[in-house]
Design a protein around this motif. Sequence first.
Motif, PDB file in Angstrom:
ATOM      1  N   MET A 168      26.027 -16.961  15.116  1.00 42.03           N
ATOM      2  CA  MET A 168      27.431 -17.137  14.154  1.00 42.03           C
ATOM      3  C   MET A 168      28.418 -16.117  13.456  1.00 42.03           C
ATOM      4  N   HIS A 169      28.311 -14.866  14.568  1.00 40.78           N
ATOM      5  CA  HIS A 169      28.717 -13.953  14.299  1.00 40.78           C
ATOM      6  C   HIS A 169      30.307 -14.422  14.425  1.00 40.78           C
ATOM      7  N   ASP A 170      31.134 -13.153  13.170  1.00 43.30           N
ATOM      8  CA  ASP A 170      32.461 -13.880  13.466  1.00 43.30           C
ATOM      9  C   ASP A 170      32.926 -13.239  15.098  1.00 43.30           C
ATOM     10  N   GLN A 171      32.201 -11.750  15.488  1.00 44.13           N
ATOM     11  CA  GLN A 171      33.490 -11.605  16.945  1.00 44.13           C
ATOM     12  C   GLN A 171      32.336 -11.761  17.463  1.00 44.13           C
ATOM     13  N   PHE A 172      31.515 -11.694  17.512  1.00 45.74           N
ATOM     14  CA  PHE A 172      30.670 -11.806  19.471  1.00 45.74           C
ATOM     15  C   PHE A 172      30.241 -13.456  19.481  1.00 45.74           C
ATOM     16  N   GLY A 173      29.723 -13.534  18.402  1.00 44.64           N
ATOM     17  CA  GLY A 173      29.667 -16.097  18.363  1.00 44.64           C
ATOM     18  C   GLY A 173      29.711 -15.732  18.883  1.00 44.64           C
ATOM     19  N   VAL A 174      29.431 -17.009  19.783  1.00 43.38           N
ATOM     20  CA  VAL A 174      29.470 -17.822  20.924  1.00 43.38           C
ATOM     21  C   VAL A 174      30.236 -19.241  19.587  1.00 43.38           C
ATOM     22  N   LEU A 175      29.733 -19.709  18.677  1.00 38.37           N
ATOM     23  CA  LEU A 175      29.916 -20.754  18.214  1.00 38.37           C
ATOM     24  C   LEU A 175      32.191 -20.744  17.516  1.00 38.37           C
ATOM     25  N   ASN A 176      32.480 -19.663  17.390  1.00 40.76           N
ATOM     26  CA  ASN A 176      33.521 -19.094  17.202  1.00 40.76           C
ATOM     27  C   ASN A 176      34.560 -19.708  18.331  1.00 40.76           C
ATOM     28  N   ALA A 177      33.767 -18.639  19.920  1.00 40.66           N
ATOM     29  CA  ALA A 177      34.004 -18.896  20.964  1.00 40.66           C
ATOM     30  C   ALA A 177      34.431 -20.043  21.729  1.00 40.66           C
ATOM     31  N   MET A 178      32.990 -21.277  21.485  1.00 37.52           N
ATOM     32  CA  MET A 178      33.515 -22.797  21.896  1.00 37.52           C
ATOM     33  C   MET A 178      34.485 -23.516  21.133  1.00 37.52           C
ATOM     34  N   LEU A 179      34.678 -22.598  19.620  1.00 32.64           N
ATOM     35  CA  LEU A 179      35.907 -23.548  19.009  1.00 32.64           C
ATOM     36  C   LEU A 179      36.842 -23.286  18.958  1.00 32.64           C
ATOM     37  N   ARG A 180      37.139 -21.860  19.500  1.00 32.84           N
ATOM     38  CA  ARG A 180      38.479 -21.255  20.124  1.00 32.84           C
ATOM     39  C   ARG A 180      38.716 -22.248  20.849  1.00 32.84           C
ATOM     40  N   SER A 181      37.712 -22.351  22.114  1.00 27.11           N
ATOM     41  CA  SER A 181      38.054 -22.979  23.419  1.00 27.11           C
ATOM     42  C   SER A 181      38.678 -24.215  23.017  1.00 27.11           C
ATOM     43  N   ALA A 182      38.007 -24.820  22.661  1.00 23.69           N
ATOM     44  CA  ALA A 182      38.028 -25.962  21.919  1.00 23.69           C
ATOM     45  C   ALA A 182      39.406 -26.570  21.522  1.00 23.69           C
ATOM     46  N   GLY A 183      39.527 -25.405  20.910  1.00 27.13           N
ATOM     47  CA  GLY A 183      41.056 -25.188  20.489  1.00 27.13           C
ATOM     48  C   GLY A 183      40.918 -26.131  18.658  1.00 27.13           C
ATOM     49  N   ILE A 184      39.768 -26.158  18.426  1.00 29.74           N
ATOM     50  CA  ILE A 184      39.539 -26.627  16.462  1.00 29.74           C
ATOM     51  C   ILE A 184      39.962 -25.589  15.391  1.00 29.74           C
ATOM     52  N   ILE A 185      39.468 -24.458  16.327  1.00 29.13           N
ATOM     53  CA  ILE A 185      39.670 -22.957  14.683  1.00 29.13           C
ATOM     54  C   ILE A 185      40.841 -22.598  15.918  1.00 29.13           C
ATOM     55  N   ASP A 186      42.046 -21.414  15.625  1.00 32.89           N
ATOM     56  CA  ASP A 186      42.691 -20.730  15.360  1.00 32.89           C
ATOM     57  C   ASP A 186      42.148 -19.265  15.943  1.00 32.89           C
ATOM     58  N   HIS A 187      41.743 -18.593  14.912  1.00 39.35           N
ATOM     59  CA  HIS A 187      41.276 -17.500  14.244  1.00 39.35           C
ATOM     60  C   HIS A 187      39.753 -17.571  14.014  1.00 39.35           C
ATOM     61  N   ASN A 188      39.048 -16.325  14.189  1.00 37.71           N
ATOM     62  CA  ASN A 188      37.312 -16.161  13.836  1.00 37.71           C
ATOM     63  C   ASN A 188      37.432 -16.325  12.894  1.00 37.71           C
ATOM     64  N   ILE A 189      36.112 -17.460  12.453  1.00 40.44           N
ATOM     65  CA  ILE A 189      35.531 -17.776  10.801  1.00 40.44           C
ATOM     66  C   ILE A 189      34.484 -16.935  11.322  1.00 40.44           C
ATOM     67  N   ALA A 190      34.272 -16.138   9.981  1.00 44.94           N
ATOM     68  CA  ALA A 190      32.743 -15.139   9.084  1.00 44.94           C
ATOM     69  C   ALA A 190      32.036 -16.666   8.337  1.00 44.94           C
ATOM     70  N   TRP A 191      31.418 -16.940   9.558  1.00 43.86           N
ATOM     71  CA  TRP A 191      30.307 -18.090   8.643  1.00 43.86           C
ATOM     72  C   TRP A 191      29.471 -17.458   7.881  1.00 43.86           C
ATOM     73  N   THR A 192      28.923 -16.259   8.400  1.00 38.55           N
ATOM     74  CA  THR A 192      27.812 -16.343   6.941  1.00 38.55           C
ATOM     75  C   THR A 192      28.137 -15.044   6.117  1.00 38.55           C
ATOM     76  N   ALA A 193      29.857 -14.785   6.185  1.00 38.35           N
ATOM     77  CA  ALA A 193      30.132 -14.002   5.643  1.00 38.35           C
ATOM     78  C   ALA A 193      30.955 -13.657   4.287  1.00 38.35           C
ATOM     79  N   ASP A 194      31.786 -14.885   4.710  1.00 39.33           N
ATOM     80  CA  ASP A 194      32.692 -15.075   3.469  1.00 39.33           C
ATOM     81  C   ASP A 194      31.766 -16.531   3.110  1.00 39.33           C
ATOM     82  N   PRO A 195      32.284 -16.043   1.543  1.00 39.28           N
ATOM     83  CA  PRO A 195      31.671 -16.830   0.607  1.00 39.28           C
ATOM     84  C   PRO A 195      31.612 -18.691   0.739  1.00 39.28           C
ATOM     85  N   ALA A 196      33.487 -18.602   1.217  1.00 42.14           N
ATOM     86  CA  ALA A 196      33.260 -20.320   1.013  1.00 42.14           C
ATOM     87  C   ALA A 196      32.212 -21.466   2.024  1.00 42.14           C
ATOM     88  N   TYR A 197      31.745 -20.306   3.614  1.00 42.63           N
ATOM     89  CA  TYR A 197      31.409 -20.874   4.213  1.00 42.63           C
ATOM     90  C   TYR A 197      29.182 -20.701   4.185  1.00 42.63           C
TER      91      TYR A 197
END
Lengths: 312, 422
Positions: free
Chosen positions: A146-175
């Motif tokens: 879930m790392h915002d820069q190196f994480g595979v989750l963001n990479a997968m979601l981005r390549s699938a077109g679900i998100i357009d910028h990296n999400i900071a899963w463990t840092a953003d209090p909302a997530y």
Amino acid sequence: MTNPKSELTRERTRSAWLFLAPTLVVLALVAGWPLGRTIWFSFTDASLDSIGDSTYKLVGLSNYFGEYGVFNFAAPEGFWQTDWGMAIQNTFKFSLVSVVLETVLGVVFALVLNAEFKGRALVRAAVLVPWAIPTIVSAKMWAWIMHDQFGVLNAMLRSAGIIDHNIAWTADPAYALWSVVLVDVWKTTPFMALLTLAALQMLPRDCYEAAHVDGIHPVKVFFKVTLPLIWPALMVAVIFRLLDALRVFDIIYVMTSNSVATISMSGFVRREIVDNNYVGYGSAASTVLFLIIGACTLLYLKLSRVDLGGKK
Amino acid sequence: MNTLWKHMAAGLSIGVAALSAHAGVTITVSCGTVGQDFEFCKKATDEWSKKTGNTVKHLTIPQSTSDILGLFRQMFAAKSTDVDVISVDVVWPGTIKAHLLDLGPYSKGAEKEHFPAIVSNNTVDGKLLAMPWFTDAGVLYYRKDLLAKYGEKPPTTWDELTATAKKVMDGERKAGNADMQGYVFQAKAYEGLSCNSLEWISSYGGGAIVDATGKVTVNNPQAAKALTTAAGWIGTIAPTGVLNYGEEDARGVFQKGNSVFMRNWPYAWSLSQGADSPVKDKVGVVALPKGDDGKSAATLGGWQLSVVKYSKHPTEAADLVMYLSSAAVQKDRAIRGSYNPTIPALYKDPEVLKASPFFGTLYDTFTNAVPRPATVTGAKYNEVSAAFWNASHDVLSGGAKADESLKKLEAKINAIRRGPNW
């Protein structure tokens, strides 16, 4: 005066105590003594430096109530905004959501695994893998996923077109808290599935044959036959998970560090005792945690009428 | 009876110690874990082993300073003899003073070669509890090549940094690097965030949280302005993930070539110049920017070496500390690891300056670094710092406005103090 039956009963009681004695002694040493000591410290101003040479003193209930207690209802920001209030909220949010999700998913998994299909043994073993990995390892692993820069989750979601910028899963209090819940669900669903599967395998086949002959819809069969039959076993599994979830520490600590946004009650206890050196205050928090877990268990047993003694 | 036993036990242990001193003893050391800390420490302790015939074992400790302190505190509470020599953060001597050995009798005046400010930080109640090992101050790393490409100069104010970072980041993203960031720093809820926040606040003239007299000063408009500025970076020039970054996370992004600026400690320099570093020869180091009318501020960091009071071999352990903090070892670490020496003379050493040129240009930054309020808050420093980093984290993550958060923080620190005096 005494009849022979009660003589026998007394004899049995005596030997029962005799056989139980070693267990009771061990329990008293490894469970009773630390618990008693923690409760004792909660009435003192002990610190890590003073417990060694016993230079702490009694402070009554001031670790519990009042300006410097865990229950500081007069706090200027309001009790629920104090660190302890936040810890209670976080812990309950985490426990309720993760246990509900794990139970539902666990039952679904168990139903799938209960069906006859090719390679079932392999799938059963594979499903257990997340449960077998130590929490600390899976938490660190997911922190990287879930790392915002190196994480595979963001990479997968981005390549699938679900998100357009990296999400900071463990840092953003909302997530952050929900990311932790997600990982906990991933890790513990196999446990629930396993316990449910064990219950499913005990079910009598004739009910299902009868239902099949009568042509009853499988969904109806599940709610009218399967669920009531596995209910007691499921409730025991839920209690175990709930107790576990209420004292959650490692997964939150590893994934989101010491932030008050996600701190759990156990995390708060650790922070006060170890980081801040307040053994007394931390022990008070720990005792409250113990009482809360105890109260939850009693309430739950009462509501769900589960008989852990198995006499029903 | 009891005392008799104690005497016999003492006699026996002296005997054992004398016996084992002859054969060489085993000293357990805990070095740092950030960057190359471990390799460098291992190299120096190997040299000492070879010289003295003693064996050195290394204790693995966590990465975060807050976690290390927690671990040590538990070991001290149990009077553990598992570790003899520990590395001590610059803010700890007051906190753990009860468990450290007075090195005065062993140092033979060697501490006089070091920066007096650090030695006085390490001297508590007249006892020299730790030898300075390396000093630290926050510095700004920047990409020389990228700034040149966009015709920009290294920033001197935070507003300049914001503008430059935005310009370069947007340009690079358009040019195809979607992962490009403007600025990375340490904003995880831990001690590192306290260091970063103190730099912002101090550079805006907002003071040092708690002043030297013990008065809580953090609730002021300049401090609020500093935190608001920093909060504005999150999600714009800095990734939202910095809210969970420590030193090594930030270095990972910067050294991969994905950030224009980075706030970090000097140790990151030699790593960025390593043969396998994608940003080799592309990095510059300057002092951190200042607030509008304030002046540049760097938080004083650095690590010391101490002998734990419960050590079974205090003489050998102290000897190891003296060796590790000596000019020769510090020079080697400065040249090959860019660890700032604590000996002023080494800042004039041509070999040191060749390896890390910014040691010379930033000499004032290193010698005038802003200390965290550790001395005045004493044993409660960690708690004050935790309150501070949580308040900052709240503002950075958008959970609270700076002025509200600082007001709450002021009340909280006053509650931690529990009365008029620390």
